[in-house]
Write an enzyme that holds these catalytic residues in place. Sequence first.
Site: not given
Length: 366
Positions: A122, A153, A74, A145
């Site tokens: 992502g 995530d 992301g 992360e």
Amino acid sequence: MNAPTAETHVVAEIQGRVGCITLNRPKALNALSLEMLRAITQALLAWKDDGMVLAVVVRGVNKEGPFGAFCAGGDIRFFHQAALAGNPALEDFFTEEYALNHLIHTYPKPYIALMDGIVMGGGMGISQGASLRIVTERSKLAMPETNIGLFPDVGGGYFLSRCPGRLGEYLALTGHVLGARDAMAAGLADGFIESGRLPGLWASLAQTPFENGASVERWCASHLSTTVVPGAWPMPEIDRVFALPDLTQIITTLEATDSDWARATAATLRQRSPLMLHVVLEQVRRARAMGLADDLRMERDMVHHCFHLRPGAQSETVEGIRALAVDKDHAPRWNPPRIEDVTPAQVAAFFESPWAANAHPLRQLG
């Protein structure tokens, strides 16, 4: 000069009977913006019920041309700016990203990911749900992360917890980067192809007279090596250490173990956000018993808390991004500063949903 639009950052076209998606934001290593998530979702929804489209293939481009970079994750600079500005688009980003991850995992047609180059965060979210996950000698897979005070995530709890033994805990906590063969050993990739053969495979999709989706997937699979070799990690040690009940015991055991692997692993964990390490261990262990939709709902709760339990600059995630990508001083001021200082109550707060079940932003996921 007009700024490039989201349409140019995602090229979605039908070639022959295959829906082809190209992530085209090479300067940012194809990092996902909200507009890119929407463009990918729109293409997948349109092709889902289009009888002309038998299967979907997704790739990234690098600065020189096709392939070479898949997706670095992301857009973390956007997360940082949006969190400090109180921009509601940050909430939309995660809701729509996780809904897209779910759509890919449950897509009714073959979805084939050409995971050449960097595939992180992502990028794993839009490839781990693929029916065929293809890696090359340039592939670098990771969920890094914890390095920015976040957690793995995009369904990371779901797919990492399903790696062999306690490998999921190890990968989630350390953010260890996997090459192609290690990714296959971890169950995070299905087959290997030399990167030089990707342009030919891509071109053949438009020219081959496929009869159905399964034949597209078979054709792609026929170009792959699927031999799995053991991963380059000490699996008995990983299972021994990362099965321990909590993070304090894990770090204590690593620091008492006289091996290069244990020393390096302990040093890595000591650099990460202590709070988020505890949260991530709990996430992976909860996710092991969850289906995908419930895991994504849990992660949606967690990411809301990453930015709202402590607002603005006090967020571990905002501080982690600041240190890594904004100021680039690589000196995050974690709070609490030590693994041993984190309390159970601080961890538990991440797993309380801020929404009633009927008002959850991902309530519609099956």
